[in-house]
Write a protein that holds these residues in place. Structure first.
Motif, PDB file in Angstrom:
ATOM      1  N   SER A 191       0.832  -1.202   0.000  1.00 44.84           N
ATOM      2  CA  SER A 191       0.000   0.000   0.000  1.00 44.84           C
ATOM      3  C   SER A 191       0.866   1.251   0.000  1.00 44.84           C
ATOM      4  O   SER A 191       1.904   1.313   0.662  1.00 44.84           O
ATOM      5  CB  SER A 191      -0.916   0.008   1.218  1.00 44.84           C
ATOM      6  N   SER A 192       0.408   2.245  -0.746  1.00 49.02           N
ATOM      7  CA  SER A 192       1.171   3.477  -0.910  1.00 49.02           C
ATOM      8  C   SER A 192       0.539   4.597  -0.094  1.00 49.02           C
ATOM      9  O   SER A 192      -0.671   4.832  -0.181  1.00 49.02           O
ATOM     10  CB  SER A 192       1.209   3.857  -2.398  1.00 49.02           C
ATOM     11  N   GLN A 218       8.246   1.391   3.872  1.00 50.74           N
ATOM     12  CA  GLN A 218       8.289  -0.072   3.840  1.00 50.74           C
ATOM     13  C   GLN A 218       9.712  -0.604   3.662  1.00 50.74           C
ATOM     14  O   GLN A 218       9.934  -1.809   3.770  1.00 50.74           O
ATOM     15  CB  GLN A 218       7.430  -0.582   2.663  1.00 50.74           C
ATOM     16  N   ILE A 219      10.673   0.281   3.358  1.00 49.40           N
ATOM     17  CA  ILE A 219      12.027  -0.144   3.014  1.00 49.40           C
ATOM     18  C   ILE A 219      13.023   0.279   4.086  1.00 49.40           C
ATOM     19  O   ILE A 219      13.032   1.438   4.519  1.00 49.40           O
ATOM     20  CB  ILE A 219      12.462   0.453   1.654  1.00 49.40           C
ATOM     21  N   ASP A 220      13.837  -0.665   4.517  1.00 48.82           N
ATOM     22  CA  ASP A 220      14.979  -0.363   5.380  1.00 48.82           C
ATOM     23  C   ASP A 220      16.153  -0.016   4.468  1.00 48.82           C
ATOM     24  O   ASP A 220      16.754  -0.899   3.852  1.00 48.82           O
ATOM     25  CB  ASP A 220      15.323  -1.572   6.246  1.00 48.82           C
ATOM     26  N   PHE A 221      16.477   1.269   4.337  1.00 52.73           N
ATOM     27  CA  PHE A 221      17.498   1.687   3.388  1.00 52.73           C
ATOM     28  C   PHE A 221      18.911   1.306   3.830  1.00 52.73           C
ATOM     29  O   PHE A 221      19.850   1.455   3.062  1.00 52.73           O
ATOM     30  CB  PHE A 221      17.391   3.201   3.145  1.00 52.73           C
ATOM     31  N   HIS A 222      19.058   0.814   5.062  1.00 53.44           N
ATOM     32  CA  HIS A 222      20.347   0.266   5.494  1.00 53.44           C
ATOM     33  C   HIS A 222      20.515  -1.177   5.023  1.00 53.44           C
ATOM     34  O   HIS A 222      21.640  -1.662   4.909  1.00 53.44           O
ATOM     35  CB  HIS A 222      20.467   0.333   7.014  1.00 53.44           C
ATOM     36  N   ASN A 223      19.394  -1.847   4.763  1.00 53.13           N
ATOM     37  CA  ASN A 223      19.411  -3.220   4.263  1.00 53.13           C
ATOM     38  C   ASN A 223      18.298  -3.397   3.233  1.00 53.13           C
ATOM     39  O   ASN A 223      17.366  -4.189   3.446  1.00 53.13           O
ATOM     40  CB  ASN A 223      19.228  -4.220   5.414  1.00 53.13           C
ATOM     41  N   PRO A 224      18.370  -2.693   2.113  1.00 53.31           N
ATOM     42  CA  PRO A 224      17.253  -2.743   1.153  1.00 53.31           C
ATOM     43  C   PRO A 224      17.021  -4.131   0.592  1.00 53.31           C
ATOM     44  O   PRO A 224      15.869  -4.518   0.335  1.00 53.31           O
ATOM     45  CB  PRO A 224      17.691  -1.755   0.061  1.00 53.31           C
ATOM     46  N   HIS A 225      18.096  -4.911   0.387  1.00 55.48           N
ATOM     47  CA  HIS A 225      17.947  -6.253  -0.177  1.00 55.48           C
ATOM     48  C   HIS A 225      17.120  -7.161   0.719  1.00 55.48           C
ATOM     49  O   HIS A 225      16.353  -8.002   0.233  1.00 55.48           O
ATOM     50  CB  HIS A 225      19.318  -6.879  -0.438  1.00 55.48           C
ATOM     51  N   ILE A 226      17.259  -6.967   2.032  1.00 56.37           N
ATOM     52  CA  ILE A 226      16.472  -7.777   2.972  1.00 56.37           C
ATOM     53  C   ILE A 226      15.008  -7.367   2.912  1.00 56.37           C
ATOM     54  O   ILE A 226      14.106  -8.221   2.903  1.00 56.37           O
ATOM     55  CB  ILE A 226      17.035  -7.628   4.398  1.00 56.37           C
ATOM     56  N   SER A 227      14.760  -6.052   2.839  1.00 52.81           N
ATOM     57  CA  SER A 227      13.377  -5.581   2.713  1.00 52.81           C
ATOM     58  C   SER A 227      12.733  -6.088   1.440  1.00 52.81           C
ATOM     59  O   SER A 227      11.576  -6.531   1.439  1.00 52.81           O
ATOM     60  CB  SER A 227      13.345  -4.042   2.725  1.00 52.81           C
ATOM     61  N   PHE A 228      13.470  -6.052   0.331  1.00 53.61           N
ATOM     62  CA  PHE A 228      12.934  -6.525  -0.946  1.00 53.61           C
ATOM     63  C   PHE A 228      12.572  -8.010  -0.875  1.00 53.61           C
ATOM     64  O   PHE A 228      11.530  -8.435  -1.379  1.00 53.61           O
ATOM     65  CB  PHE A 228      13.937  -6.289  -2.069  1.00 53.61           C
ATOM     66  N   THR A 229      13.455  -8.798  -0.261  1.00 51.07           N
ATOM     67  CA  THR A 229      13.202 -10.234  -0.152  1.00 51.07           C
ATOM     68  C   THR A 229      11.964 -10.502   0.704  1.00 51.07           C
ATOM     69  O   THR A 229      11.135 -11.362   0.365  1.00 51.07           O
ATOM     70  CB  THR A 229      14.426 -10.954   0.440  1.00 51.07           C
ATOM     71  N   GLN A 230      11.809  -9.766   1.793  1.00 54.60           N
ATOM     72  CA  GLN A 230      10.639  -9.942   2.652  1.00 54.60           C
ATOM     73  C   GLN A 230       9.358  -9.551   1.930  1.00 54.60           C
ATOM     74  O   GLN A 230       8.338 -10.254   2.020  1.00 54.60           O
ATOM     75  CB  GLN A 230      10.823  -9.126   3.931  1.00 54.60           C
ATOM     76  N   LEU A 231       9.404  -8.448   1.176  1.00 57.53           N
ATOM     77  CA  LEU A 231       8.214  -8.008   0.445  1.00 57.53           C
ATOM     78  C   LEU A 231       7.846  -8.984  -0.670  1.00 57.53           C
ATOM     79  O   LEU A 231       6.668  -9.156  -0.992  1.00 57.53           O
ATOM     80  CB  LEU A 231       8.451  -6.615  -0.137  1.00 57.53           C
ATOM     81  N   SER A 232       8.844  -9.649  -1.249  1.00 59.75           N
ATOM     82  CA  SER A 232       8.560 -10.591  -2.333  1.00 59.75           C
ATOM     83  C   SER A 232       7.763 -11.794  -1.832  1.00 59.75           C
ATOM     84  O   SER A 232       7.023 -12.419  -2.599  1.00 59.75           O
ATOM     85  CB  SER A 232       9.866 -11.055  -2.991  1.00 59.75           C
ATOM     86  N   LYS A 233       7.912 -12.136  -0.562  1.00 62.17           N
ATOM     87  CA  LYS A 233       7.170 -13.263  -0.016  1.00 62.17           C
ATOM     88  C   LYS A 233       5.672 -12.969   0.056  1.00 62.17           C
ATOM     89  O   LYS A 233       4.847 -13.883   0.017  1.00 62.17           O
ATOM     90  CB  LYS A 233       7.708 -13.613   1.378  1.00 62.17           C
TER      91      LYS A 233
END
Length: 449
Positions: A49-50, A59-74
């Motif tokens: 949701s925007s 929704q994004i942790d900019f210190h660990n964006p790859h982890i946030s992306f992986t979690q959102l993909s689930k």
């Protein structure tokens, strides 16, 4: 349109009625925000949701964006959409989706979004070297030039291998001078790796205590401006991408690209050897068996060292040096995993989700060199091993990096046993993200073998 005209009439009628004016302005702002954030495309990828004005930034942790992306993909699937304020972007996760984007439809995803920092540095939108340049004839021209120049200077040839071997010797000598005392290997490794690409650009290496050399490395590491005059001024050819600005930027691309990722990978390598002494012992045994102690490692040794090769590949996989790579942009309208992706859309390829794809790797969240060994202990390539990205934008220095990683790593472990200094706490195994994922500072004790 009728709603906007109605709001405008309400604003005019508010007059001095400040509360009513405030409400009308708020409604107008929210309406305009909604219109900016709505997506006019059918079959567009889903996403979280925007929020008004902010989009999905929270929704994004900019210190660990790859982890946030992986979690959102689930939750939203391997291809999902995000919104940075009013800017739309797509995130691609997992080996299957990334392979389709970067390999099967490589030209569709070959463009780069515009990076304002280059205009800030005085280069303009169309002068971006090789790494960040927009996809087109100028980029193709500059990439061919960079690759041919690297080959002319020895990439893929014995002459460059000899330069790396020589530099590995200087690095081992510098480490020996520490006499077994605890030290942080960061800057010594950075200087050694920088000297390899530096010798190609400048025609000579620099002593590790050279002040100008140290200052130059600090400038690159701190991402300061490029006003260092690395190459002489070149005549600008009208109608060609060969001009002063591109010449400087290509040089910067080669130097930073040939330093940062390889240096960071070697720092992860020493950390993992420190944390996994049993694996280090097996590498020592293979080095002693194939190379011995009396001669320097050579690239031809690699074919006879499957375990060491597997360890180096696992360092790259598990270390996850470039977890999200650099952003791509669609060159034309395309489809990905059944979704419509319009031309000019910024696309993030989550390479971390490929290197740790749970459907591909046996133990994706463990340091496990056996990922690259078959049942007979022979080295095997893995299709999902994409630390250098893939497709049109694959790292142009991949061959140089592979040479450096093997020769530096085997030279270091030929000469030293890497230990944790007595009394020091176990180093952190997670990294900190800043374009690349680097280990937190740590110290080692390099004991001569």
């Amino acid at each position: 349109m009728e709603l906007l005209l109605w709001l405008w009439s309400q604003l005019r009628s508010c007059g001095n009625n400040l509360p009513a004016l405030g409400i009308a302005l708020t409604v107008l702002a929210l309406l305009l925000d909604f219109l900016k954030r709505r997506k006019p495309w059918s079959r567009y990828p889903p996403g979280p949701s925007s929020l008004p004005f902010l989009g999905t930034m929270l929704q994004i942790d900019f210190h660990n964006p790859h982890i946030s992306f992986t979690q959102l993909s689930k939750k939203h699937g391997d291809v999902f959409s995000l919104q940075n304020c009013w800017s739309n972007l797509i995130v691609v996760n997992g080996f299957k989706a990334v392979k389709e984007a970067l390999i099967q439809k490589s030209e569709d995803f070959a463009d780069r979004p515009y990076f304002p920092i280059h205009e800030h540095l005085g280069y303009g939108e169309n002068s971006a070297g090789v790494v960040l340049a927009r996809y087109g004839n100028a980029w193709k021209e500059q990439r061919r030039f960079a690759l041919s120049t690297l080959r002319n200077f020895g990439m893929g040839k014995k002459s460059l291998e000899q330069r790396v071997t020589e530099e590995a010797g200087f690095l081992c000598s510098a480490i020996s001078s520490e006499k077994g005392r605890p030290f942080d290997p960061h800057f010594l490794i950075n200087k050694a790796v920088s000297n390899v690409i530096g010798s190609l650009i400048y025609g000579q290496r620099f002593d590790y205590d050279n002040k100008k050399f140290q200052r130059m490395l600090q400038m690159f590491e701190q991402a300061l401006d490029e006003e260092a005059g690395f190459l002489p001024q070149a005549k600008e050819h009208v109608g060609s991408s060969f001009n002063d600005n591109n010449l400087r930027l290509v040089t910067v691309d080669l130097f930073t690209g040939g330093t940062e990722t390889t240096s960071t990978t070697l720092r992860w390598a020493l950390l993992y050897m420190l944390l996994h002494p049993d694996i280090q012992c097996k590498v020592h045994e293979e080095i002693d068996k194939v190379i011995g102690r009396d001669r320097s490692p050579q690239m031809e040794d690699q074919a006879n060292m499957p375990y060491t090769s597997a360890v180096i590949h696992e360092i790259q996989r598990y270390g996850d040096i470039a977890p999200v790579g650099l952003p791509h942009m669609t060159y034309r309208d395309t489809e990905l995993q059944g979704f419509f992706i319009p031309k000019g859309m910024t696309v993030i390829t989550n390479l971390s989700s490929v290197l740790k794809d749970e459907t591909v790797w046996e133990k994706p969240h463990q340091f496990y060199p056996e990922h690259f060994l078959d049942a007979d202990g022979q080295f095997v390539k893995r299709e999902a091993f994409l630390p250098f990205s893939a497709g049109r934008r694959v790292c142009l220095g991949e061959q140089l990096a592979r040479t450096e990683l093997f020769l530096f790593f085997t030279s270091l472990l030929q000469h030293f046993t890497i230990r944790l200094p007595e009394g020091q706490a176990r180093p952190r195994e997670d990294g900190h993200f800043a374009t690349t994922l680097a280990p937190h500072p740590y110290q080692i004790q390099a004991v001569p073998r």
